[in-house]
Design an enzyme around this catalytic site. Structure first.
Site, PDB file in Angstrom:
ATOM      1  CB  VAL A  92      -5.776  -1.796   4.522  1.00 24.78           C
ATOM      2  CG1 VAL A  92      -5.935  -3.251   4.162  1.00 24.78           C
ATOM      3  CG2 VAL A  92      -4.163  -1.529   5.542  1.00 24.78           C
ATOM      4  CD  GLU A 131      -1.305   0.540   3.231  1.00 23.49           C
ATOM      5  OE1 GLU A 131      -1.980   1.835   3.538  1.00 23.49           O
ATOM      6  OE2 GLU A 131      -1.215   0.076   4.826  1.00 23.49           O
ATOM      7  CB  SER A 162     -11.177   1.194   9.685  1.00 21.29           C
ATOM      8  OG  SER A 162      -9.978   0.150   8.291  1.00 21.29           O
ATOM      9  CB  ALA A 163     -13.502   1.916   4.412  1.00 19.63           C
ATOM     10  CG  ASP A 164      -8.336  -0.614   6.007  1.00 24.77           C
ATOM     11  OD1 ASP A 164      -8.624  -0.104   5.202  1.00 24.77           O
ATOM     12  OD2 ASP A 164      -6.879  -0.486   6.908  1.00 24.77           O
ATOM     13  CE  LYS A 209      -7.036   7.065   5.719  1.00 24.51           C
ATOM     14  NZ  LYS A 209      -6.888   6.835   7.252  1.00 24.51           N
ATOM     15  CE  LYS A 260       1.137   1.605  14.457  1.00 28.12           C
ATOM     16  NZ  LYS A 260       1.133   2.562  13.411  1.00 28.12           N
TER      17      LYS A 260
END
Ligand code: PSU
Ligand code: MN
Length: 311
Positions: free
Chosen positions: A110, A29, A144-146, A90, A163
């Site tokens: 990601v 990424e 997060s959309a991840d 981003k 994290k």
């Protein structure tokens, strides 16, 4: 080989060669470069990770949008340029088509890297940490959309867990709800990025790349959408004690709240403050764990190639 999609997408010469001769390819990424690390260490780290992938028999494909074209693989010059540029967008799932349509330049998270890798026929992607459920998400809804991408797009993502700036138990709960396999490599505890252990049991565990590759292929053959998260613990030598990090995380979170940081600015803000508060120590560990993830991703990509060609 996959057919080329009907929008501006190009392969770097190195990735085009790998596609032609069947060399395993590992996606990387670019948000980690533009929003996750400071210049010039970001460009150095990106080059180190690419070199590590090549040294382990695979071809790196760093993904970004440059002037409205989705690039699968960047040249050294493009990588250096992206790493130096300020105000690069981003890009997550919502932003990627808009950026391409308007001729913009942006770094892929990601989620967006998974989408691009999948379009390019790449099955394995190495990074540092994934986005997740933020602390206080019950009030902010910041997830997060991840996570959803992992449930939609068939790419195996190798990360060092998530994290501790995030709410790790909630992150694992959401991944479970979404039906995302969370597979920890070589241990039973889910790793927490800078720490090998989070104290949370990993939903799944596998001890070799062949099993991880087989799990990916099996999921695809069963017609289940989505990928898998491979949580690869940071090497022992590079770990940072949670007791050292914990007060710094608290400071960074309090600052984010006081400054009303929201939406896609939250993660970069926290990463940046922790880097400053640890006086760079977090960066050294960050680079070490990405290299470690790149090595495992190469093994998985090689295994996938082997298993797919057998059948
Ligand atoms: N976590 C890290 N390092 C990173 C990121 C997350 O430890 O660089 C980046 C990745 O690109 C990830 C994105 O996809 O932040 C998640 O942002 P958000 O929380 O806004 O979805
Ligand atoms: Mn968010």
């Amino acid at each position: 080989m996959t057919a080329l999609p009907d929008f501006p997408m190009i392969f770097s010469p190195e990735v085009a060669r790998a596609r032609a001769d069947g060399t395993p390819i590992v996606a990387l990424e670019s948000t980690i470069i533009t929003h996750g690390m400071p210049y010039p260490q970001n460009v150095e780290a990106a080059a180190l990770v690419e070199a590590e992938v090549r040294a382990h028999g695979a071809t790196p494909a760093t993904i970004a949008v440059l002037d409205g074209t989705l690039h699968i693989g960047l040249t050294d010059a493009q990588l250096a340029q992206l790493g130096q540029a300020s105000h690069v967008a981003k890009l997550s799932r919502a932003d990627l088509p808009a950026c391409i349509a308007t001729g913009g330049t942006g770094a892929t998270t990601v989620a967006a890297t998974m989408i691009a890798a999948h379009l390019a026929g790449i099955h394995v992607f190495a990074t540092g940490g994934i986005g997740g459920v933020h602390r206080g998400a019950e009030l902010t809804f910041d997830i997060s959309a991840d996570l959803r991408e992992l449930s939609e797009t068939a790419v195996t993502v190798v990360a060092a867990g998530a994290k501790a700036i995030l709410d790790l138990p909630k992150t694992l709960e959401v991944l479970e709800t979404l039906g995302v396999p969370v597979i920890t490599y070589g241990q039973s505890d889910f790793p927490a990025f800078w720490s090998r252990a989070s104290g949370l049991p990993s939903p799944l565990r596998m001890d070799d790349a062949a099993s991880i590759a087989r799990a990916h292929i099996t999921r695809v053959r069963m017609g289940l959408p989505g990928g898998q998260l491979i949580a690869n613990p940071i090497p022992v030598a590079d770990e940072i004690d949670y007791a050292i990090l914990s007060p710094m995380i608290e400071i960074a979170l309090a600052e984010a709240e006081a400054q009303k940081i929201s939406a896609k600015d939250v993660t970069p803000f926290l990463l940046d403050r922790i880097l400053e508060l640890t006086m760079g120590r977090s960066l050294t560990s960050n680079i070490a764990l990405v290299l470690n993830n790149a090595r495992l991703a190469c093994e998985i990509a090689r295994e996938m190639g082997r298993q797919m060609s057998k059948s």
